[in-house]
Scaffold this active site. Structure first.
Site, short mmCIF file in Angstrom:
data_model
loop_
_atom_site.label_atom_id
_atom_site.label_comp_id
_atom_site.label_asym_id
_atom_site.label_seq_id
_atom_site.Cartn_x
_atom_site.Cartn_y
_atom_site.Cartn_z
N HIS A 194 -31.41 -125.77 -66.45
CA HIS A 194 -31.56 -127.32 -65.87
C HIS A 194 -33.15 -127.52 -66.19
O HIS A 194 -33.97 -126.70 -66.09
CB HIS A 194 -31.09 -127.63 -64.81
N ASP A 196 -35.84 -130.05 -63.97
CA ASP A 196 -35.99 -130.86 -62.61
C ASP A 196 -35.89 -132.47 -62.87
O ASP A 196 -36.85 -132.80 -63.71
CB ASP A 196 -36.91 -130.33 -61.67
N HIS A 251 -35.20 -124.38 -67.10
CA HIS A 251 -35.38 -122.99 -66.33
C HIS A 251 -33.96 -122.53 -65.69
O HIS A 251 -33.30 -123.42 -65.55
CB HIS A 251 -36.79 -123.09 -65.28
N ARG A 261 -33.16 -112.77 -52.66
CA ARG A 261 -34.38 -113.47 -52.99
C ARG A 261 -34.03 -115.02 -52.22
O ARG A 261 -33.04 -115.48 -52.39
CB ARG A 261 -34.34 -113.79 -54.71
#
Length: 324
Positions: A194, A196, A251, A261
Site C-alpha cells: 500500500h 500511506d 510498501h 516485531r
C-alpha cells in the site's frame, strides 16, 4: 547486490536489499534540506538520526506497547474506542484485507485507552508529542528545501487542534518459534502492499526486519532497521502538495523471523476540511501546471477507505488536463 527470488514470492517478484538514505538532523541545515529533498524524490523514504526524541521516551513507549500485546486476547478486545480506533487482529480496514498482524489504532490527539491501569496513556502521550515536534521540523525542512516561501505551509496542518493524525501500533507474530529453521528467504504477509494516504509517516520499529518498499514494479527492497533512527516516508498528500516532486512509495510488512516485531507509526494528517493543493511555487517549467486537482482530506480519506488496501487512489485525483 544480488537479486534473490523468494520461494514464497509472487511470480516475477524479486527481493533486493536496500540501504535507505541516513540523514543526520544535527548537520548543517542547508545540507540537511538538500538531502531530505533528494531522498523524497528518489526513494520516498529515508532515516533520520540525532532527531531529538529522547531515548527514554521511546523505550517507555515500546515497553508499554509490548506489554499491551502480551495481554490475553480477551483483555485486548476490551479496548473499545470509537471507530475506527481500538484493537484489531488480522483484519486490515473494512474491505476484507487480512494480514498476520494485531494492532492498536489511536487518535494521536488523545492517545489513550480506557481503564488504563498501567502507564500506557502517559507514555504514549509523551511519545506522540515528541514525534509531532519531529514531524513539524521535517516538514519545515522539506518546505524550505523546495524553496517554498512559507516554510510552515506543511507543518501548520498538524499544529491545528483538529488535525486528523493517528498513531498505530502494529505487532507481527513470529513465523516460527524454532530458531533452527532457516526461513531467511520466506515470509508471511503481515501488512499488504500500500501507500500511506496521509502527509507523512514517522515509523519506529524494534530491531527485527520486516519493512519492504517497492521502487520498481515486481521488486521488493527489504529495509534494515536501525534502532537509533526513525524511518520517514512520504504520503500521498505530500506527493500532491509537491506537485509530484516527492513520491509516495508502495510498501509492505512481512513476518520472516522467529522473533516478534512491533512497529509504531505516526501518520501526519490535516484537518478533514483542509484543502490539499500544491503551492504556486511548485508549478515550474518542468511541471508547468498542477498534476492534481484540489480536494479536501475528507474527500481523499473517503475514497481511501472505500477501496482495498492495495488499490491505487491518487490517480483518481489527477488533473484531467495532464497526460501520464
Amino acid at each position: 547486490m544480488v537479486v534473490v527470488a523468494s520461494p514464497n514470492s509472487m511470480i516475477g517478484e524479486k527481493i533486493l536489499p536496500i540501504d535507505l538514505p541516513m540523514i543526520d538532523l544535527s548537520a548543517e541545515r542547508s545540507m540537511v534540506m538538500k538531502l531530505i529533498v533528494k531522498a523524497c524524490e528518489e526513494y520516498g523514504f529515508f532515516n533520520v538520526i540525532n532527531h531529538g526524541v529522547p531515548y527514554d521516551i521511546i523505550s517507555k513507549m515500546e515497553e508499554v506497547g509490548f506489554d499491551f500485546f502480551a495481554k490475553p486476547m480477551e483483555q485486548k478486545k476490551l479496548v473499545a474506542l470509537d471507530k475506527p480506533f481500538g484493537y484489531g487482529c488480522k483484519n486490515i480496514g473494512l474491505n476484507g484485507d487480512m494480514g498476520e498482524v494485531e494492532y492498536l489504532l489511536l487518535n494521536a490527539n488523545v492517545p489513550s485507552i480506557p481503564n488504563d491501569s498501567s502507564n500506557f496513556s502517559s507514555a504514549v502521550s509523551a511519545y506522540t508529542e515528541a514525534v509531532q515536534e519531529l514531524a513539524c521540523e521535517i516538514l519545515e525542512l522539506m518546505a524550505e528545501g523546495l524553496g517554498v516561501p512559507n516554510t510552515s505551509i506543511f507543518s501548520t496542518f498538524i499544529t491545528q487542534l483538529d488535525n486528523d493524525s493517528i498513531l498505530r501500533f502494529n505487532h507481527y507474530p513470529p513465523k516460527h518459534s524454532n530458531k533452527d529453521i532457516d526461513n531467511s528467504n520466506s515470509y508471511n504477509l503481515g501488512f499488504g502492499e500500500h501507500s500511506d494516504p496521509q502527509i507523512l509517516t514517522i515509523l519506529r520499529s524494534n530491531d527485527v526486519p520486516g519493512l519492504q518498499i517497492s521502487l520498481q514494479h515486481g521488486v521488493w527492497n527489504p529495509v534494515v532497521p536501525d534502532p537509533s533512527a526513525f524511518c520517514v516516508n512520504v504520503g500521498d498528500l505530500l506527493q500532491v502538495m509537491t506537485n509530484g516532486r516527492f513520491v509516495s512509495v508502495r510498501h509492505r510488512a512481512v513476518t520472516n523471523s522467529y522473533k516478534s516485531r512491533m512497529s509504531v507509526a505516526y501518520f501526519v494528517a490535516p484537518p478533514l476540511d483542509a484543502c490539499i493543493v500544491a503551492p504556486s511555487v511548485m508549478v515550474t517549467p518542468n511541471r508547468p501546471s498542477l498534476l492534481f486537482k484540489p480536494f479536501t482530506w475528507e474527500e481523499y480519506k473517503k475514497v481511501t477507505y472505500s477501496l482495498r488496501l492495495g488499490d491505487t487512489r491518487i490517480h483518481l485525483f489527477r488533473n484531467c488536463t495532464q497526460l501520464d
